[in-house]
Design a protein around this motif. Structure first.
Motif, mmCIF file in Angstrom:
data_model
loop_
_atom_site.group_PDB
_atom_site.id
_atom_site.type_symbol
_atom_site.label_atom_id
_atom_site.label_comp_id
_atom_site.label_asym_id
_atom_site.label_seq_id
_atom_site.Cartn_x
_atom_site.Cartn_y
_atom_site.Cartn_z
ATOM 1 N N VAL A 1 -10.895 -14.071 15.046
ATOM 2 C CA VAL A 1 -12.133 -13.817 15.771
ATOM 3 C C VAL A 1 -13.230 -14.701 15.205
ATOM 4 C CG1 VAL A 1 -11.482 -11.438 16.304
ATOM 5 C CG2 VAL A 1 -12.867 -11.898 14.277
ATOM 6 N N ALA A 2 -14.248 -14.942 16.027
ATOM 7 C CA ALA A 2 -15.380 -15.782 15.634
ATOM 8 C C ALA A 2 -16.678 -15.048 15.925
ATOM 9 C CB ALA A 2 -15.340 -17.113 16.382
ATOM 10 N N ASP A 3 -17.743 -15.412 15.197
ATOM 11 C CA ASP A 3 -19.034 -14.775 15.445
ATOM 12 C C ASP A 3 -19.890 -15.599 16.396
ATOM 13 O OD1 ASP A 3 -19.822 -16.834 13.800
ATOM 14 O OD2 ASP A 3 -20.445 -15.561 12.142
ATOM 15 N N GLU A 4 -19.254 -16.436 17.197
ATOM 16 C CA GLU A 4 -19.888 -17.135 18.304
ATOM 17 C C GLU A 4 -19.090 -16.825 19.566
ATOM 18 O OE1 GLU A 4 -22.600 -19.018 18.408
ATOM 19 O OE2 GLU A 4 -23.056 -19.116 16.265
ATOM 20 N N GLY A 5 -19.786 -16.597 20.672
ATOM 21 C CA GLY A 5 -19.098 -16.295 21.917
ATOM 22 C C GLY A 5 -18.608 -14.860 21.961
ATOM 23 N N ARG A 6 -17.673 -14.595 22.872
ATOM 24 C CA ARG A 6 -17.115 -13.247 23.020
ATOM 25 C C ARG A 6 -15.633 -13.304 23.367
ATOM 26 N NH1 ARG A 6 -20.105 -11.235 28.622
ATOM 27 N NH2 ARG A 6 -19.657 -13.081 29.877
ATOM 28 N N GLU A 7 -14.916 -14.114 22.603
ATOM 29 C CA GLU A 7 -13.477 -14.252 22.778
ATOM 30 C C GLU A 7 -12.777 -14.056 21.446
ATOM 31 O OE1 GLU A 7 -12.758 -17.481 26.295
ATOM 32 O OE2 GLU A 7 -13.514 -18.265 24.384
ATOM 33 N N ALA A 8 -11.500 -13.694 21.523
ATOM 34 C CA ALA A 8 -10.608 -13.678 20.370
ATOM 35 C C ALA A 8 -9.338 -14.413 20.777
ATOM 36 C CB ALA A 8 -10.301 -12.253 19.931
ATOM 37 N N ALA A 9 -8.473 -14.680 19.813
ATOM 38 C CA ALA A 9 -7.263 -15.433 20.117
ATOM 39 C C ALA A 9 -6.152 -15.057 19.154
ATOM 40 C CB ALA A 9 -7.536 -16.941 20.048
ATOM 41 N N PHE A 10 -4.922 -15.277 19.596
ATOM 42 C CA PHE A 10 -3.764 -15.107 18.733
ATOM 43 C C PHE A 10 -3.327 -16.475 18.199
ATOM 44 C CE2 PHE A 10 -2.846 -11.314 21.561
ATOM 45 C CZ PHE A 10 -3.266 -10.394 20.616
ATOM 46 N N VAL A 11 -2.897 -16.483 16.949
ATOM 47 C CA VAL A 11 -2.327 -17.689 16.337
ATOM 48 C C VAL A 11 -1.083 -17.296 15.557
ATOM 49 C CG1 VAL A 11 -4.572 -18.849 16.158
ATOM 50 C CG2 VAL A 11 -3.715 -17.504 14.239
ATOM 51 N N SER A 12 -0.221 -18.267 15.346
ATOM 52 C CA SER A 12 0.926 -18.064 14.465
ATOM 53 C C SER A 12 0.648 -18.756 13.141
ATOM 54 C CB SER A 12 2.206 -18.628 15.091
ATOM 55 O OG SER A 12 2.102 -20.032 15.278
ATOM 56 N N LEU A 13 1.259 -18.256 12.093
ATOM 57 C CA LEU A 13 1.052 -18.780 10.748
ATOM 58 C C LEU A 13 2.389 -19.248 10.196
ATOM 59 C CD1 LEU A 13 -1.084 -17.163 7.955
ATOM 60 C CD2 LEU A 13 1.234 -17.916 7.476
ATOM 61 N N HIS A 14 2.383 -20.449 9.659
ATOM 62 C CA HIS A 14 3.534 -20.956 8.918
ATOM 63 C C HIS A 14 3.008 -21.622 7.663
ATOM 64 C CE1 HIS A 14 2.178 -24.300 11.491
ATOM 65 N NE2 HIS A 14 2.548 -25.075 10.494
ATOM 66 N N GLU A 15 3.852 -21.818 6.681
ATOM 67 C CA GLU A 15 3.391 -22.422 5.435
ATOM 68 C C GLU A 15 2.754 -23.770 5.718
ATOM 69 O OE1 GLU A 15 2.598 -22.793 1.377
ATOM 70 O OE2 GLU A 15 3.233 -21.076 2.545
ATOM 71 N N GLY A 16 1.453 -23.863 5.475
ATOM 72 C CA GLY A 16 0.739 -25.112 5.669
ATOM 73 C C GLY A 16 -0.032 -25.222 6.955
#
Length: 346
Positions: A67-82
């Protein structure tokens, strides 16, 4: 978020490990080069430089919420090493303003939660009721954008009812001790400002950047189900000694412990950022230990050449000696993710 050593190999060199004997010892990042990020396509471009919350579903690094403190959207991300990579397009949040000021994200494994700051506007001290909500939606194993997002304003009612926040909530409760930039006629009142949230044992814990008075930061706990579905919220307030002009900037759970990212309060003094472990019970004068400070001397700078500001922490791995934490920062492009190895004991 907690990932086992079987999923990630810690490649930290000895120079990136801070000694565990001294609480205030500076910990440098494993690398001063941020992790690569394939960023979500937020509608508001500034969102990429204003990451304010990050959490992954338990045991699922390919299903994380940013999430961000600008705008009114959120998003999904995937995490991998690096690195981090966007999962689909960002999704809209049901808030009554084009500027939500989301300041924290957490999960209890069943739901994701997003906390608004609950604060007035920083530069003008203008009232901002759209910030005074907490959002909840299902953790979906299929990683789809949420169909239904539930919103509640009950947290603000709880804050207004508690003596610890008397004089710090509501219109003209300007942030910090100083006048806002565009309303020098108004005094700072150490106004309410939430910066972090964590879910633990059926409760949500909200960490406050303000009010921060006499070296104390505040932690408010409520029953998570009651907050959204009614019933006794059973609020509890803890005071944590973090040092004058310092406060909570984010929260996370690490092996059942509550960790706090601590940094400058709303007067934005140039103080170091630290990681604290907060001991249960989280009420009254709670015990807290400063585990280490983050060495950002060689970290990336923002577009103006100023230091980036850590805003979100998440656990990558834990050993008997150390927590391996991912830190995302305001001002750094796409959060400028850096990894720090923090001693578990001061």
């Amino acid at each position: 978020m907690n990932f086992s050593a079987r999923r990630f190999v810690v490649l930290a060199a000895a120079a990136s490990l801070c000694p565990s004997a001294l609480a205030a010892e500076l910990c440098p990042p494993e690398s001063t080069t941020p992790w690569s990020v394939s960023a979500p396509a937020f509608s508001k471009a500034d969102a990429r430089e204003n990451i304010s919350g990050f959490v992954c579903a338990p045991d699922a690094p390919d299903y994380c919420l940013v999430v961000a403190d600008e705008g009114r959207e959120a998003a999904f991300v995937s995490l991998h090493e690096g690195g981090l990579a966007a999962i689909g397009a960002p999704f809209a949040l049901p808030v009554a303003s084009h500027e939500f000021d989301a300041e924290g994200a957490t999960t209890d494994g069943k739901f994701f939660y997003i906390a608004g700051s609950q604060s007035v506007k920083r530069r003008t001290c203008e009232d901002h009721p759209a910030n005074r909500v907490v959002l909840r939606f299902d953790v979906d194993p299929a990683r789809r954008p949420p169909v239904t997002i539930k919103s509640t304003g009950e947290l603000w009612k709880i804050i207004e009812s508690l003596p610890e926040f008397a004089g710090h909530a509501g219109p003209n409760a300007c942030l910090g001790d100083n006048s806002p930039q565009r309303r020098t006629d108004l005094p700072g009142k150490q106004g309410v400002n939430i910066e972090g949230v964590a879910a633990k044992d059926g409760r949500l814990y909200f960490g406050f950047r303000g009010p921060a008075i006499d070296g104390d930061a505040l932690l408010l706990g409520v029953d998570a189900k009651a907050l959204f579905e009614g019933g006794a919220a059973a609020p509890s307030v803890a005071r944590i000694k973090v040092g004058k002009k310092r406060a909570i900037r984010d929260l996370t759970i690490a092996d059942g412990a509550l960790l706090a990212l601590v940094g400058p309060d709303d007067d934005n003094l140039p103080l170091n950022y630290s990681v604290f472990r907060i001991e249960s019970p989280y009420q009254g004068s709670a015990r807290a230990a400063e585990l280490a400070a983050l060495d950002l001397d060689k970290a990336p700078r923002d577009k103006k050449g100023e230091p980036i500001k850590p805003e979100a922490i998440a656990l990558l791995d834990a050993t008997p000696e150390r927590y391996r934490l991912l830190v995302l920062s305001d001002g750094g492009e796409d959060g400028a993710p850096l990894v720090f190895n923090i001693p578990r004991r001061p």
